[in-house]
Design a protein around this motif. Structure first.
Motif, mmCIF file in Angstrom:
data_model
loop_
_atom_site.group_PDB
_atom_site.id
_atom_site.type_symbol
_atom_site.label_atom_id
_atom_site.label_comp_id
_atom_site.label_asym_id
_atom_site.label_seq_id
_atom_site.Cartn_x
_atom_site.Cartn_y
_atom_site.Cartn_z
ATOM 1 N N LYS A 33 0.821 -1.207 0.000
ATOM 2 C CA LYS A 33 0.000 0.000 0.000
ATOM 3 C C LYS A 33 0.857 1.259 0.000
ATOM 4 O O LYS A 33 0.485 2.261 -0.604
ATOM 5 C CB LYS A 33 -0.959 0.002 1.179
ATOM 6 C CG LYS A 33 -2.098 -0.965 0.981
ATOM 7 C CD LYS A 33 -3.216 -0.706 1.933
ATOM 8 C CE LYS A 33 -4.390 -1.588 1.577
ATOM 9 N NZ LYS A 33 -5.605 -1.141 2.206
ATOM 10 N N ILE A 34 1.998 1.234 0.677
ATOM 11 C CA ILE A 34 2.898 2.389 0.659
ATOM 12 C C ILE A 34 3.394 2.637 -0.755
ATOM 13 O O ILE A 34 3.384 3.767 -1.244
ATOM 14 C CB ILE A 34 4.087 2.179 1.617
ATOM 15 C CG1 ILE A 34 3.628 2.270 3.055
ATOM 16 C CG2 ILE A 34 5.180 3.208 1.362
ATOM 17 C CD1 ILE A 34 4.702 1.888 4.055
ATOM 18 N N VAL A 35 3.822 1.581 -1.426
ATOM 19 C CA VAL A 35 4.375 1.720 -2.766
ATOM 20 C C VAL A 35 3.288 2.079 -3.766
ATOM 21 O O VAL A 35 3.456 2.975 -4.593
ATOM 22 C CB VAL A 35 5.106 0.424 -3.180
ATOM 23 C CG1 VAL A 35 5.512 0.457 -4.639
ATOM 24 C CG2 VAL A 35 6.321 0.199 -2.297
ATOM 25 N N SER A 36 2.143 1.415 -3.713
ATOM 26 C CA SER A 36 1.107 1.633 -4.715
ATOM 27 C C SER A 36 0.374 2.960 -4.529
ATOM 28 O O SER A 36 -0.022 3.583 -5.512
ATOM 29 C CB SER A 36 0.100 0.487 -4.721
ATOM 30 O OG SER A 36 -0.645 0.471 -3.527
ATOM 31 N N LEU A 37 0.184 3.403 -3.276
ATOM 32 C CA LEU A 37 -0.537 4.641 -3.022
ATOM 33 C C LEU A 37 0.386 5.834 -2.781
ATOM 34 O O LEU A 37 -0.058 6.972 -2.781
ATOM 35 C CB LEU A 37 -1.474 4.475 -1.816
ATOM 36 C CG LEU A 37 -2.568 3.426 -1.956
ATOM 37 C CD1 LEU A 37 -3.353 3.304 -0.665
ATOM 38 C CD2 LEU A 37 -3.486 3.761 -3.114
#
Length: 52
Positions: A33-37
Motif C-alpha cells: 500500500k505504501i508503494v502503490s498509493l
C-alpha cells in the motif's frame, strides 16, 4: 491454532510458524500500500492496512 502452527513449522523445516507468517503477510500488505498509493502511514495505520 497451535496444531496449525506446528504443521506450518514442520512443513517449513522450522523456519516459520503461524505467527511469523501472519506478520510477514501484514508487513507485505502494508508495504504494498505504501508503494502503490505513495503514502507514508504511521506504525498503527500500517498494521491496520495489513489487517484490512
Amino acid at each position: 491454532m497451535s496444531a496449525l502452527s506446528r504443521k506450518i513449522n514442520a512443513h517449513t523445516s522450522g523456519y516459520f510458524d503461524l505467527a511469523s507468517l501472519i506478520g510477514i503477510v501484514l508487513i507485505a500488505r502494508g508495504l504494498y500500500k505504501i508503494v502503490s498509493l505513495g503514502q507514508l502511514p504511521n506504525g498503527p495505520q500500517l498494521v491496520w492496512w495489513g489487517y484490512s
